[in-house]
Motif scaffolding. Structure first.
Motif, PDB file in Angstrom:
ATOM      1  N   SER A 289      -4.518   4.658   4.836  1.00 36.50           N
ATOM      2  CA  SER A 289      -4.397   3.227   5.045  1.00 36.50           C
ATOM      3  C   SER A 289      -4.830   2.511   3.781  1.00 36.50           C
ATOM      4  CB  SER A 289      -5.263   2.811   6.240  1.00 36.50           C
ATOM      5  OG  SER A 289      -6.605   3.170   6.020  1.00 36.50           O
ATOM      6  N   GLY A 290      -4.879   1.198   3.837  1.00 33.10           N
ATOM      7  CA  GLY A 290      -5.298   0.415   2.682  1.00 33.10           C
ATOM      8  C   GLY A 290      -4.383   0.592   1.494  1.00 33.10           C
ATOM      9  N   PRO A 291      -4.935   0.660   0.278  1.00 36.94           N
ATOM     10  CA  PRO A 291      -4.118   0.734  -0.940  1.00 36.94           C
ATOM     11  C   PRO A 291      -3.138   1.913  -0.966  1.00 36.94           C
ATOM     12  CG  PRO A 291      -6.390   0.246  -1.508  1.00 36.94           C
ATOM     13  CD  PRO A 291      -6.357   0.574  -0.039  1.00 36.94           C
ATOM     14  N   ALA A 292      -3.539   3.068  -0.451  1.00 36.15           N
ATOM     15  CA  ALA A 292      -2.640   4.232  -0.457  1.00 36.15           C
ATOM     16  C   ALA A 292      -1.398   3.959   0.379  1.00 36.15           C
ATOM     17  CB  ALA A 292      -3.369   5.469   0.044  1.00 36.15           C
ATOM     18  N   ALA A 293      -1.573   3.341   1.533  1.00 36.21           N
ATOM     19  CA  ALA A 293      -0.435   3.023   2.391  1.00 36.21           C
ATOM     20  C   ALA A 293       0.468   1.980   1.735  1.00 36.21           C
ATOM     21  CB  ALA A 293      -0.925   2.525   3.748  1.00 36.21           C
ATOM     22  N   LEU A 294      -0.124   1.010   1.060  1.00 33.84           N
ATOM     23  CA  LEU A 294       0.659  -0.024   0.386  1.00 33.84           C
ATOM     24  C   LEU A 294       1.438   0.548  -0.795  1.00 33.84           C
ATOM     25  CD1 LEU A 294      -1.900  -2.936   0.562  1.00 33.84           C
ATOM     26  CD2 LEU A 294       0.263  -2.766   1.827  1.00 33.84           C
ATOM     27  N   GLU A 295       0.846   1.477  -1.523  1.00 31.59           N
ATOM     28  CA  GLU A 295       1.570   2.139  -2.616  1.00 31.59           C
ATOM     29  C   GLU A 295       2.765   2.906  -2.072  1.00 31.59           C
ATOM     30  OE1 GLU A 295      -1.340   4.514  -4.619  1.00 31.59           O
ATOM     31  OE2 GLU A 295      -2.249   2.784  -5.613  1.00 31.59           O
ATOM     32  N   HIS A 296       2.574   3.548  -0.952  1.00 34.67           N
ATOM     33  CA  HIS A 296       3.657   4.301  -0.316  1.00 34.67           C
ATOM     34  C   HIS A 296       4.760   3.348   0.145  1.00 34.67           C
ATOM     35  CE1 HIS A 296       5.600   7.096   2.525  1.00 34.67           C
ATOM     36  NE2 HIS A 296       5.109   8.028   1.724  1.00 34.67           N
ATOM     37  N   LEU A 297       4.376   2.215   0.720  1.00 30.53           N
ATOM     38  CA  LEU A 297       5.346   1.209   1.147  1.00 30.53           C
ATOM     39  C   LEU A 297       6.135   0.679  -0.048  1.00 30.53           C
ATOM     40  CD1 LEU A 297       6.600  -0.686   3.246  1.00 30.53           C
ATOM     41  CD2 LEU A 297       4.644  -2.226   2.881  1.00 30.53           C
ATOM     42  N   ALA A 298       5.467   0.395  -1.151  1.00 34.64           N
ATOM     43  CA  ALA A 298       6.145  -0.099  -2.355  1.00 34.64           C
ATOM     44  C   ALA A 298       7.202   0.892  -2.827  1.00 34.64           C
ATOM     45  CB  ALA A 298       5.131  -0.368  -3.459  1.00 34.64           C
ATOM     46  N   ALA A 299       6.871   2.166  -2.822  1.00 32.02           N
ATOM     47  CA  ALA A 299       7.828   3.198  -3.234  1.00 32.02           C
ATOM     48  C   ALA A 299       9.002   3.271  -2.253  1.00 32.02           C
ATOM     49  CB  ALA A 299       7.134   4.548  -3.346  1.00 32.02           C
ATOM     50  N   ALA A 300       8.724   3.118  -0.973  1.00 32.86           N
ATOM     51  CA  ALA A 300       9.774   3.202   0.042  1.00 32.86           C
ATOM     52  C   ALA A 300      10.726   2.013  -0.027  1.00 32.86           C
ATOM     53  CB  ALA A 300       9.148   3.299   1.427  1.00 32.86           C
ATOM     54  N   LEU A 301      10.245   0.856  -0.469  1.00 39.14           N
ATOM     55  CA  LEU A 301      11.108  -0.328  -0.560  1.00 39.14           C
ATOM     56  C   LEU A 301      12.165  -0.179  -1.641  1.00 39.14           C
ATOM     57  CD1 LEU A 301       8.512  -3.190  -0.081  1.00 39.14           C
ATOM     58  CD2 LEU A 301      10.289  -2.460   1.525  1.00 39.14           C
ATOM     59  N   GLY A 302      11.851   0.548  -2.684  1.00 33.86           N
ATOM     60  CA  GLY A 302      12.834   0.860  -3.713  1.00 33.86           C
ATOM     61  C   GLY A 302      13.064  -0.243  -4.721  1.00 33.86           C
ATOM     62  N   PRO A 303      14.110  -0.064  -5.547  1.00 29.94           N
ATOM     63  CA  PRO A 303      14.345  -0.952  -6.683  1.00 29.94           C
ATOM     64  C   PRO A 303      14.851  -2.343  -6.313  1.00 29.94           C
ATOM     65  CG  PRO A 303      16.094   0.659  -6.527  1.00 29.94           C
ATOM     66  CD  PRO A 303      15.059   1.046  -5.502  1.00 29.94           C
ATOM     67  N   GLY A 304      15.180  -2.586  -5.069  1.00 29.21           N
ATOM     68  CA  GLY A 304      15.649  -3.905  -4.651  1.00 29.21           C
ATOM     69  C   GLY A 304      14.535  -4.923  -4.511  1.00 29.21           C
TER      70      GLY A 304
ATOM     71  N   ARG B 259      15.120 -13.579  -4.116  1.00 28.42           N
ATOM     72  CA  ARG B 259      13.867 -14.140  -4.645  1.00 28.42           C
ATOM     73  C   ARG B 259      12.920 -14.594  -3.532  1.00 28.42           C
ATOM     74  NH1 ARG B 259      14.426 -11.541  -8.962  1.00 28.42           N
ATOM     75  NH2 ARG B 259      15.730 -12.376 -10.573  1.00 28.42           N
ATOM     76  N   ALA B 260      13.228 -14.260  -2.273  1.00 22.68           N
ATOM     77  CA  ALA B 260      12.306 -14.531  -1.172  1.00 22.68           C
ATOM     78  C   ALA B 260      11.177 -13.516  -1.247  1.00 22.68           C
ATOM     79  CB  ALA B 260      13.023 -14.421   0.166  1.00 22.68           C
TER      80      ALA B 260
END
Length: 71
Positions: A6-21, A44-45
């Protein structure tokens, strides 16, 4: 895809999953709740997604749960 912990590790994983868009910026500091600033490259939202360090949840800034970090 399962987010680790959870916390920062989960957010880093989410960022990677969102991808280049999406443009993502992780904001984490001692004594504050970690958050991921997310901006769509196409529209840009943007907004912030929070992750708690103990409960394993992603949250909107207005304290509404989004999903478990394990989803």
């Amino acid at each position: 895809m399962t987010a680790p912990g959870s916390g920062p590790a989960a957010l880093e994983h989410l960022a990677a999953a969102l991808g280049p868009g999406f443009i993502t910026t992780l904001v984490a500091g001692a004594g504050s709740t970690s958050r991921l600033s997310v901006v769509s490259r196409g529209t840009r939202a943007g907004g912030d997604v929070y992750a708690d360090d103990s409960g394993g949840w992603f949250w909107w800034p207005w304290a509404e749960p989004i999903a478990a970090t394990s989803d």
